[in-house]
Every structure is written in C-alpha cells, then in structure tokens.
Design a protein around this motif. Structure first.
Motif, mmCIF file in Angstrom:
data_model
loop_
_atom_site.group_PDB
_atom_site.id
_atom_site.type_symbol
_atom_site.label_atom_id
_atom_site.label_comp_id
_atom_site.label_asym_id
_atom_site.label_seq_id
_atom_site.Cartn_x
_atom_site.Cartn_y
_atom_site.Cartn_z
ATOM 1 N N PRO A 20 15.783 1.584 -9.024
ATOM 2 C CA PRO A 20 17.065 2.290 -9.127
ATOM 3 C C PRO A 20 17.071 3.476 -10.066
ATOM 4 C CG PRO A 20 17.114 0.246 -10.383
ATOM 5 C CD PRO A 20 15.828 0.246 -9.629
ATOM 6 N N TYR A 21 16.093 3.577 -10.967
ATOM 7 C CA TYR A 21 16.100 4.658 -11.951
ATOM 8 C C TYR A 21 15.132 5.795 -11.609
ATOM 9 C CZ TYR A 21 18.773 1.473 -14.925
ATOM 10 O OH TYR A 21 19.721 0.633 -15.432
ATOM 11 N N MET A 22 14.568 5.761 -10.412
ATOM 12 C CA MET A 22 13.688 6.861 -10.026
ATOM 13 C C MET A 22 14.519 8.129 -9.843
ATOM 14 S SD MET A 22 10.891 7.147 -6.944
ATOM 15 C CE MET A 22 9.802 5.989 -7.793
ATOM 16 N N VAL A 41 9.636 1.674 3.032
ATOM 17 C CA VAL A 41 10.128 2.043 1.705
ATOM 18 C C VAL A 41 11.593 1.634 1.565
ATOM 19 C CG1 VAL A 41 10.447 3.911 0.041
ATOM 20 C CG2 VAL A 41 8.560 4.020 1.672
ATOM 21 N N ILE A 42 11.905 0.901 0.499
ATOM 22 C CA ILE A 42 13.303 0.592 0.163
ATOM 23 C C ILE A 42 13.563 1.090 -1.251
ATOM 24 C CG2 ILE A 42 13.407 -1.389 1.713
ATOM 25 C CD1 ILE A 42 13.112 -3.211 -0.731
ATOM 26 N N GLU A 43 14.825 1.258 -1.591
ATOM 27 C CA GLU A 43 15.151 1.849 -2.886
ATOM 28 C C GLU A 43 15.325 0.820 -3.988
ATOM 29 O OE1 GLU A 43 17.831 5.146 -2.992
ATOM 30 O OE2 GLU A 43 17.694 5.458 -0.833
ATOM 31 N N PHE A 44 15.902 -0.344 -3.667
ATOM 32 C CA PHE A 44 16.211 -1.322 -4.716
ATOM 33 C C PHE A 44 16.477 -2.669 -4.080
ATOM 34 C CE2 PHE A 44 19.687 -3.349 -7.317
ATOM 35 C CZ PHE A 44 18.892 -3.735 -8.371
ATOM 36 N N ASP A 45 16.147 -3.728 -4.774
ATOM 37 C CA ASP A 45 16.477 -5.084 -4.339
ATOM 38 C C ASP A 45 16.756 -5.908 -5.590
ATOM 39 O OD1 ASP A 45 16.245 -7.895 -3.443
ATOM 40 O OD2 ASP A 45 15.574 -7.002 -1.556
ATOM 41 N N ASN A 46 17.924 -6.553 -5.631
ATOM 42 C CA ASN A 46 18.265 -7.337 -6.822
ATOM 43 C C ASN A 46 17.761 -8.775 -6.742
ATOM 44 O OD1 ASN A 46 20.040 -8.287 -4.919
ATOM 45 N ND2 ASN A 46 21.901 -7.950 -6.110
ATOM 46 N N HIS A 47 16.900 -9.040 -5.754
ATOM 47 C CA HIS A 47 16.233 -10.341 -5.645
ATOM 48 C C HIS A 47 14.729 -10.119 -5.512
ATOM 49 C CE1 HIS A 47 20.034 -12.484 -5.244
ATOM 50 N NE2 HIS A 47 20.393 -11.603 -4.345
ATOM 51 N N MET A 48 14.165 -9.423 -6.496
ATOM 52 C CA MET A 48 12.740 -9.098 -6.436
ATOM 53 C C MET A 48 11.850 -10.338 -6.409
ATOM 54 S SD MET A 48 11.984 -5.921 -6.103
ATOM 55 C CE MET A 48 10.277 -5.935 -6.629
ATOM 56 N N GLU A 49 12.333 -11.430 -6.987
ATOM 57 C CA GLU A 49 11.540 -12.655 -6.986
ATOM 58 C C GLU A 49 11.171 -13.065 -5.558
ATOM 59 O OE1 GLU A 49 14.315 -12.817 -10.572
ATOM 60 O OE2 GLU A 49 14.499 -12.358 -8.429
ATOM 61 N N GLU A 50 12.110 -12.917 -4.634
ATOM 62 C CA GLU A 50 11.843 -13.303 -3.246
ATOM 63 C C GLU A 50 10.772 -12.419 -2.622
ATOM 64 O OE1 GLU A 50 15.160 -14.150 -0.631
ATOM 65 O OE2 GLU A 50 16.482 -14.192 -2.369
ATOM 66 N N LEU A 51 10.820 -11.131 -2.924
ATOM 67 C CA LEU A 51 9.852 -10.209 -2.335
ATOM 68 C C LEU A 51 8.450 -10.461 -2.886
ATOM 69 C CD1 LEU A 51 11.860 -6.842 -2.257
ATOM 70 C CD2 LEU A 51 11.790 -8.714 -0.599
ATOM 71 N N ILE A 52 8.366 -10.785 -4.174
ATOM 72 C CA ILE A 52 7.060 -11.097 -4.757
ATOM 73 C C ILE A 52 6.543 -12.436 -4.223
ATOM 74 C CG2 ILE A 52 5.878 -11.697 -6.916
ATOM 75 C CD1 ILE A 52 7.480 -9.543 -8.312
ATOM 76 N N ALA A 53 7.428 -13.418 -4.111
ATOM 77 C CA ALA A 53 7.020 -14.731 -3.620
ATOM 78 C C ALA A 53 6.482 -14.647 -2.193
ATOM 79 C CB ALA A 53 8.196 -15.706 -3.688
ATOM 80 N N GLY A 54 7.017 -13.734 -1.391
ATOM 81 C CA GLY A 54 6.593 -13.628 -0.002
ATOM 82 C C GLY A 54 5.398 -12.736 0.234
ATOM 83 N N ALA A 55 4.939 -12.032 -0.804
ATOM 84 C CA ALA A 55 3.879 -11.050 -0.636
ATOM 85 C C ALA A 55 2.482 -11.681 -0.646
ATOM 86 C CB ALA A 55 3.966 -9.993 -1.740
ATOM 87 N N THR A 56 1.547 -11.001 0.018
ATOM 88 C CA THR A 56 0.142 -11.396 -0.024
ATOM 89 C C THR A 56 -0.490 -10.977 -1.344
ATOM 90 O OG1 THR A 56 -0.011 -11.144 2.366
ATOM 91 C CG2 THR A 56 -2.083 -11.134 1.147
ATOM 92 N N GLY A 57 -0.027 -9.871 -1.882
ATOM 93 C CA GLY A 57 -0.512 -9.355 -3.159
ATOM 94 C C GLY A 57 0.493 -8.363 -3.699
ATOM 95 N N VAL A 58 0.343 -8.000 -4.965
ATOM 96 C CA VAL A 58 1.311 -7.131 -5.633
ATOM 97 C C VAL A 58 0.588 -5.971 -6.298
ATOM 98 C CG1 VAL A 58 3.112 -6.992 -7.417
ATOM 99 C CG2 VAL A 58 2.861 -9.088 -6.052
ATOM 100 N N VAL A 59 1.120 -4.763 -6.087
ATOM 101 C CA VAL A 59 0.670 -3.570 -6.796
ATOM 102 C C VAL A 59 1.797 -3.175 -7.740
ATOM 103 C CG1 VAL A 59 -0.120 -1.178 -6.612
ATOM 104 C CG2 VAL A 59 -0.652 -2.824 -4.791
#
Length: 402
Positions: free
Chosen positions: A256-258, A278-296
C-alpha cells in the motif's frame, strides 16, 4: 482453554512511519492475547495511514494518531503537507498521553522505539510508571547495524532511559539467532530485563478468506508495505522478460505504500508477462504465504516470521540502507540454511535472479534446516502477561474456549 480476567487492559504503541511491520506485529500480539484471555481489552495507538484496513478481533481496537512519513534519507515529514512537523508531533504526543490517562492500562507495550517517535511517549511513560503500570519495550530480534544503533541511541541518551522507565524488554526472537543490542554498551540493569521470547508464530484466520487466495502452484513476491520495494519487483519482472524458460507462476503484491508512479509502472509491466499476476494490497497476507510454493521477499520481521511459520522456501533480497536490519537478518538466516539470499546488485542481474527463481520451488523448507526456528513467542508472551495480570489482582479463571 481460554482464561478469564477481570477487566484487564493493555495499551500498545506503534509509531508507524514507514511500512506496516510495527502495526502488524502489535496486531498479532494483541489477537493472540485476547484469544487466550477473556476480559482482556487491548488498544493499539498507531500512526499507520491504513490502520483501518485491517480486521481486528473483538476486544482489540486502535487509536489513530496523525501520520508522519519517514523519508528515504531518514528524515521525517507530516503526512498532511499543510501541517508543520512540530505541530503534528505535538498532536501525537497529546493524543498518546490523553489515551493513556483515559484508558488506564495495566500494561503498556511500546514497539521498537523506546521513547517513541522523536521522544513522543516519554511523558506518557513517566505518567504510567508513577501510577504503577507495567512498562514493556518490545524489540525486533535485529534492530540495526550496531554502529548505527549505538550512534542513534547515544545521541538521545536512550539506553539510560530504557533502564529508567521499563520493567521488561521483550526480544521477539530466540537468543541463538541474534542479539539486538550486540556491540552496544548495555547496563546490567537493562540486560537483566531482557527476555528472548522467540519468533512470533503466525496462523491463517479460520473466519476470513483473502479475495486473492489461489489454488494453483505459485510463488509469492512481496515487499511488505512496498515503500521501498519497487526495485525487487522490477528485478523479478526483468528475469521473466529475459528468460523464456522461467514458467513458474508468480503472484506479486506491490504493497500500500508504494509510490504511485512506481505502482503504475509495475502494473503496466506486469500486465505484459503472462506468468505474473499483480495485485496492490491484501490484508490477509498470511493466506497468500501459506498457499505459496515459495516466497520472494525483502525479509522484514513479519514476512520472515510468516516464512518460518508456514515453512516456505524463501529467496530474500534485503534492503541495505538506510538501516541494515534486513541485511543482517538475511545473512544470519542464510548462514543457518533457512533461506537463500541475494544482495540487491545480484538481484538486478536478470540471469542470476532467473536462476534463483527456478531453484526456489525445489529448495528445502526451513524446517529441514538445523537453524534457529523456534516459534514459541506468542505462547511465551501469553504466559508472561497472565502472570503479571494475576499478580495485579486481575484474577484468572479457566473457562471454555470462545
């Protein structure tokens, strides 16, 4: 089992001048405590411009103070350009003091800045200490490079004030990962107050679902608040543009601060790469990390805790200035085998970045390493708070789970 308290109150302070890390850490702690203790009410004082964009559990609320922005050169300016910085600081100091007087907390937890932004909580600390409130300073496991932190704290006499005001110092990491005050001249009184509580584990809410949650195989690219994250996202997109064999799907969260100009540039650039959303913001980032194969990621404290909590392979490209906190965390985590790290100049090389992105989904998860992985911070804090409140006469009784 939840435990019931008799009208217990905790006030938290999060100065929030750059990014989302401080507010998200306070919110995580607050949610864990109210889940463990019925009858506990928590109020968070925050300077985050988007404090209201997050969900809060019952009995957790926030008070918004006027926002101050930290510039890349380390200086500050008012969010409202028509208001002088000194006037903004006076308003913030007044709101903080008035909130403390009205709320009358049993415990006051200050996140990261011992005296607050430009000393704005010192008067409140003195007031609350005089009335017997338990005063707690919460420190990230890594604050900054020792020479930078030492110069900053000596200039303001911070170490002596910590010794004077605070009853306890929580370090949000295990003692064998890093010492936030390493290289500083630390009085024995301060050392005795330090409690290395462990990393703050994260979980996915059972009641909320991210609108951006995906079922497919993707890597997540996140730079936290995004205020200084555009370079990393450009590097990832450049790697996709220049290496056609890179077919891994990627979900990019700008933050949100970009700055608007960078945001628009990346939205246009990302729209031309079929593998990237590309999305701008998500207030439930935990879900996106939990569902990912890896994180950058850049490796801020909260993202790092989420990487460990959900046991995700990670590629970290840390910020290296003006603070070195992310660099030190990434170096230590890489040394322990928990993550892979690229320096910014390596990340800017499209071939190096592409190779790292290809390795990421096949990298072993952090739990396969023998590194410092202990994620017991929230449990440790809950036990400590329960003991303190019970000793203050906020009687504990065991009740059924909410």
């Amino acid at each position: 089992m939840a435990r019931r308290l008799e009208d217990a109150r905790i006030l938290m302070y999060s100065h929030d001048t750059f990014g989302l890390g401080h507010l998200r850490r306070c919110r995580t702690i607050a949610h864990a405590l109210v889940e463990d203790y019925r009858g506990l009410n928590i109020l968070i004082i925050s300077g985050a411009t988007i404090a209201g964009a997050f969900d809060y559990r019952a009995r957790v609320d926030f008070v918004k103070v006027p926002s101050v922005i930290k510039l890349r050169n380390g200086e500050y300016t008012s969010m409202a350009s028509h208001i002088d910085l000194q006037e903004t600081l006076k308003m913030r100091e007044s709101i903080i003091r008035h909130t403390a007087e009205t709320f009358q907390p049993d415990i006051f937890i200050v996140d990261k800045e011992p005296m607050g932004l430009k000393g704005e909580v010192e008067e409140t600390l003195a007031y609350l200490k005089a009335r017997g409130t338990t005063l707690v300073l919460g420190l990230r496991e890594i604050m900054d490079a020792p020479h930078l932190l030492d110069a900053e704290w000596k200039k303001n006499g911070t170490m002596q004030k910590i010794d004077q005001y605070y009853d306890s110092i929580w370090v949000y990491g295990p003692p064998d990962f890093y010492d936030p005050l390493i290289g500083l001249d630390v009085p024995q009184g301060v050392r005795r107050k330090m409690d290395f509580v462990g990393f703050l584990q994260r979980s996915v809410s059972s009641s909320k679902t991210s609108v951006n949650a995906r079922k497919d195989n993707y890597i997540l690219v996140t730079t936290g608040g995004g205020g200084d994250g555009s370079d990393l996202i450009h590097d990832v997109m450049n790697a996709y543009e220049q290496d056609s064999s890179l077919q891994q799907k990627a979900l990019v969260v700008l933050g949100p601060y970009m700055p608007a100009a960078e945001r628009n540039k990346l939205l246009r650039k990302g729209s031309k790469i079929s593998q990237i959303e590309v999305i701008e913001f998500d207030n439930h980032m935990e879900e996106l990390i939990a569902g990912a194969t890896g994180v950058v990621a850049m490796g801020g404290y909260n993202t790092y805790c989420e990487i460990l909590s959900f046991d995700k392979p990670a590629l970290i490209v840390p910020r290296v200035k003006p603070r070195e906190e992310q660099l030190l965390r990434a170096q230590r985590a890489s040394e322990l085998g928990l993550v892979e790290m690229l320096l910014p100049e390596q990340s800017a090389n499209a071939a190096i970045m592409a190779d790292a992105l290809k390795r990421l989904p096949h990298r072993e998860s952090p739990s396969k390493s023998a590194g410092a992985l202990r994620l017991d911070g929230l449990n440790h804090l809950s036990e400590t708070v329960g003991h303190w409140l019970d000793s203050r006469g906020r009687h504990l009784s065991v009740v059924g789970a909410e």
